[in-house]
Design a protein around this motif. Structure first.
Motif, PDB file in Angstrom:
ATOM      1  N   ALA A 244       0.842  -1.187   0.000  1.00 51.09           N
ATOM      2  CA  ALA A 244       0.000   0.000   0.000  1.00 51.09           C
ATOM      3  C   ALA A 244       0.883   1.244   0.000  1.00 51.09           C
ATOM      4  O   ALA A 244       2.115   1.144   0.095  1.00 51.09           O
ATOM      5  CB  ALA A 244      -0.910  -0.007   1.225  1.00 51.09           C
ATOM      6  N   VAL A 245       0.246   2.405  -0.099  1.00 51.70           N
ATOM      7  CA  VAL A 245       0.985   3.662  -0.103  1.00 51.70           C
ATOM      8  C   VAL A 245       1.858   3.776   1.149  1.00 51.70           C
ATOM      9  O   VAL A 245       2.988   4.251   1.084  1.00 51.70           O
ATOM     10  CB  VAL A 245       0.002   4.853  -0.199  1.00 51.70           C
ATOM     11  N   GLY A 246       1.367   3.301   2.281  1.00 49.92           N
ATOM     12  CA  GLY A 246       2.094   3.411   3.537  1.00 49.92           C
ATOM     13  C   GLY A 246       3.184   2.377   3.735  1.00 49.92           C
ATOM     14  O   GLY A 246       3.938   2.446   4.704  1.00 49.92           O
ATOM     15  N   GLY A 247       3.315   1.398   2.848  1.00 53.13           N
ATOM     16  CA  GLY A 247       4.343   0.375   3.001  1.00 53.13           C
ATOM     17  C   GLY A 247       3.812  -1.009   2.680  1.00 53.13           C
ATOM     18  O   GLY A 247       2.858  -1.167   1.924  1.00 53.13           O
ATOM     19  N   LEU A 248       4.433  -2.013   3.295  1.00 50.54           N
ATOM     20  CA  LEU A 248       4.098  -3.413   3.044  1.00 50.54           C
ATOM     21  C   LEU A 248       3.716  -4.088   4.347  1.00 50.54           C
ATOM     22  O   LEU A 248       4.418  -3.952   5.356  1.00 50.54           O
ATOM     23  CB  LEU A 248       5.300  -4.137   2.428  1.00 50.54           C
ATOM     24  N   THR A 249       2.614  -4.839   4.303  1.00 50.97           N
ATOM     25  CA  THR A 249       2.213  -5.670   5.432  1.00 50.97           C
ATOM     26  C   THR A 249       2.079  -7.095   4.929  1.00 50.97           C
ATOM     27  O   THR A 249       1.412  -7.336   3.919  1.00 50.97           O
ATOM     28  CB  THR A 249       0.865  -5.206   6.020  1.00 50.97           C
ATOM     29  N   VAL A 250       2.730  -8.022   5.616  1.00 53.17           N
ATOM     30  CA  VAL A 250       2.594  -9.438   5.305  1.00 53.17           C
ATOM     31  C   VAL A 250       1.855 -10.095   6.467  1.00 53.17           C
ATOM     32  O   VAL A 250       2.304 -10.019   7.616  1.00 53.17           O
ATOM     33  CB  VAL A 250       3.960 -10.115   5.071  1.00 53.17           C
ATOM     34  N   LEU A 251       0.708 -10.692   6.146  1.00 50.41           N
ATOM     35  CA  LEU A 251      -0.076 -11.449   7.120  1.00 50.41           C
ATOM     36  C   LEU A 251       0.180 -12.917   6.818  1.00 50.41           C
ATOM     37  O   LEU A 251      -0.366 -13.463   5.859  1.00 50.41           O
ATOM     38  CB  LEU A 251      -1.563 -11.117   6.986  1.00 50.41           C
ATOM     39  N   ALA A 252       1.037 -13.540   7.596  1.00 59.07           N
ATOM     40  CA  ALA A 252       1.457 -14.914   7.340  1.00 59.07           C
ATOM     41  C   ALA A 252       0.683 -15.893   8.206  1.00 59.07           C
ATOM     42  O   ALA A 252       0.419 -15.624   9.378  1.00 59.07           O
ATOM     43  CB  ALA A 252       2.951 -15.056   7.617  1.00 59.07           C
TER      44      ALA A 252
END
Length: 135
Positions: free
Chosen positions: A73-81
């Protein structure tokens, strides 16, 4: 020097990492992909594999991830593992047990689709085992 962006790695148990990084390489189901600052937004599912986090100090931290989602996203990266373990904490006997469980899932599959998914998971775990041996 590469620009930093916010990255978060979350598993069902806890937040494993939340910091500014320069790059993250994610094992996407459609292929491995790298994320840098200002990457175009998108979502991807991830497969079992090694997630590589490049930090601002030049170090690289690796995590074994087993499925989940990556949200750029614009705010960065999130990984939901579904599962995430630092490679430095990964014990060969734990991976061997996961491989054994996957082999049992293949044997116990009740229909062709379940068997295909179990075989895919087993193949991915065996690839991770090989990657860890090569590292």
């Amino acid at each position: 020097m590469a620009e930093v962006f916010q990255f978060e790695l979350v598993s069902p148990e806890r937040l494993l990492l939340s910091e500014e990084v320069t790059q993250v390489v994610v094992p996407g189901t459609e292929g491995e992909f790298g994320v840098l600052k200002n990457h175009s937004p998108f979502m991807s599912t991830i497969k079992p594999g090694i997630l590589k986090v490049h930090k601002a100090d030049g170090s690289v931290t690796e995590f074994f991830v087993r499925g989940g989602f990556a949200d750029v996203a614009v705010g960065g990266l999130t990984v939901l593992a579904e599962q995430a373990v630092p490679v430095s904490d990964l014990k060969p006997e734990v991976l061997a047990q996961q491989i054994k469980d996957a082999q049992e899932d293949v044997s116990d599959a009740k229909d062709p689709e379940a068997k295909r998914k179990a075989q895919e998971t087993l193949a991915q775990l065996l690839e991770v085992e090989q990657a860890l041996k090569a590292a």
